[in-house]
Design an enzyme around this catalytic site. Structure first.
Site, PDB file in Angstrom:
ATOM      1  N   VAL A   1      18.768  31.939  51.846  1.00  0.00           N
ATOM      2  CA  VAL A   1      18.767  30.737  52.689  1.00  0.00           C
ATOM      3  C   VAL A   1      19.812  30.941  53.779  1.00  0.00           C
ATOM      4  O   VAL A   1      20.926  31.412  53.502  1.00  0.00           O
ATOM      5  CB  VAL A   1      19.075  29.479  51.855  1.00  0.00           C
ATOM      6  CG1 VAL A   1      19.118  28.230  52.738  1.00  0.00           C
ATOM      7  CG2 VAL A   1      18.033  29.309  50.754  1.00  0.00           C
TER       8      VAL A   1
ATOM      9  N   HIS B   1      22.036  27.839  46.514  1.00  0.00           N
ATOM     10  CA  HIS B   1      21.951  27.548  45.071  1.00  0.00           C
ATOM     11  C   HIS B   1      20.916  26.459  44.816  1.00  0.00           C
ATOM     12  O   HIS B   1      20.129  26.534  43.859  1.00  0.00           O
ATOM     13  CB  HIS B   1      23.303  27.043  44.540  1.00  0.00           C
ATOM     14  CG  HIS B   1      24.433  28.015  44.679  1.00  0.00           C
ATOM     15  ND1 HIS B   1      25.496  27.804  45.523  1.00  0.00           N
ATOM     16  CD2 HIS B   1      24.657  29.202  44.064  1.00  0.00           C
ATOM     17  CE1 HIS B   1      26.344  28.810  45.415  1.00  0.00           C
ATOM     18  NE2 HIS B   1      25.859  29.677  44.553  1.00  0.00           N
TER      19      HIS B   1
ATOM     20  N   GLY C   1      29.740  28.476  41.176  1.00  0.00           N
ATOM     21  CA  GLY C   1      30.126  27.141  41.636  1.00  0.00           C
ATOM     22  C   GLY C   1      30.318  27.095  43.139  1.00  0.00           C
ATOM     23  O   GLY C   1      29.923  27.994  43.873  1.00  0.00           O
TER      24      GLY C   1
END
Ligand code: PAF
Length: 276
Positions: A172, A33, A27
């Site tokens: 990333v 993500h 999360g």
């Protein structure tokens, strides 16, 4: 988008999905993500994301209690990204009373993160095996930023003959090179300003490798020099290892995995680069 909190509800929702891509997460989602979600979206009929701050992969003195959480924001991002199913169980759903199982993947878990964080990869392997059993994904997507975790999960899937294709997608980064991580939110502005030294160190090793340097210690020294130029850093390890076995290399061959873990205050950052 359906948000499911129990194993039974998730299984019922998954039944009609066909090819399913899974992005397992803790999360507090970021663009890293979301890049995995986009890839899963492109390669599967349906996409599932799990959001579970897995207590068994945190050591007793680690940041489980303060790990950032924002489920409403995560759900907004996932809805916008076209996710079909979200599995967001409570800890008691994943670890009911008398749950005693722990998967030891072996070898590759003893070094690097595994040496500094005993028990961490048993927690990761156990929860990922459970998630694969619950979600039954066709493909599962992980970020290269957690390079050792990717090696551990590939070994888990291979050794247990799990019918899941593990896909590792590129790290990333922020514009200044800092790898995206939910833990970056812990950094003070001053720490955030010096954090890109980690990537500068990795790029220094890459430049040497590209110029023909193969000596492991020379590559490690190049990383250390860039990081120790910022005195706030405390280095846990700098590694030049075989990308599959994670064994340290005296001399790099055609390829090598350069990894680093370093602390800025109480925040621990990891990053890596694949050479060759
Ligand atoms: O990389 C993570 O976010 C976690 O380790 C994972 C794979 C979701 C398991 O809890």
């Amino acid at each position: 988008m359906q948000v499911l909190k129990t194993v039974a509800a998730f299984r019922a929702a998954r039944a009609g999905c066909g090819d399913l891509g899974l992005v397992p997460t803790l999360g507090f989602l970021h663009e890293g993500h979301l890049s995995l979600v986009a890839r899963a979206r492109a390669e599967n009929a349906a996409v599932a994301v799990s959001i579970f701050v897995n207590p068994t992969q945190f050591g007793p003195n680690e940041d489980l209690a303060r790990y950032p959480r924002d489920l409403p924001r995560d759900l907004r991002l996932l809805e916008a990204a076209g996710v079909d199913l979200v599995f967001a169980p409570a800890p008691a759903e994943m670890y009911p009373p008398r749950f005693d199982l722990s998967i030891q993947v072996g070898g590759v878990t003893d070094v690097l993160e595994g040496a500094v964080r005993p028990g961490h990869f048993a927690g990761v392997a156990t929860v990922v095996a459970k998630l694969f059993n619950i979600v039954q994904p066709t493909r599962a997507y992980f970020g290269q930023k957690d390079a050792q975790q990717c090696v551990v999960i590939q070994k888990l899937v291979r050794d247990l003959d799990m019918p899941v294709e593990v896909i590792v997608a590129p790290t990333v980064r922020e514009a200044d090179g800092l790898a995206l991580s939910s833990r970056n939110s812990y950094l003070t502005p001053e720490q955030r300003a010096v954090a890109p030294a980690i990537f500068r160190g990795l790029l220094a090793a890459e430049a040497l490798f590209d110029a023909g340097e193969r000596d492991g210690d020379a590559l490690r020294r190049a990383v250390r020099a860039a990081i120790e130029a910022e005195p706030q850093f405390s280095v846990d390890y700098i590694s030049v290892a075989d990308p599959e076995t994670l064994a340290e290399l005296d001399r790099a061959g055609a390829c090598a995995l350069v990894s680093i873990a370093a602390r800025l205050g109480t925040t621990r950052l990891i990053d890596n680069i694949l050479l060759g």
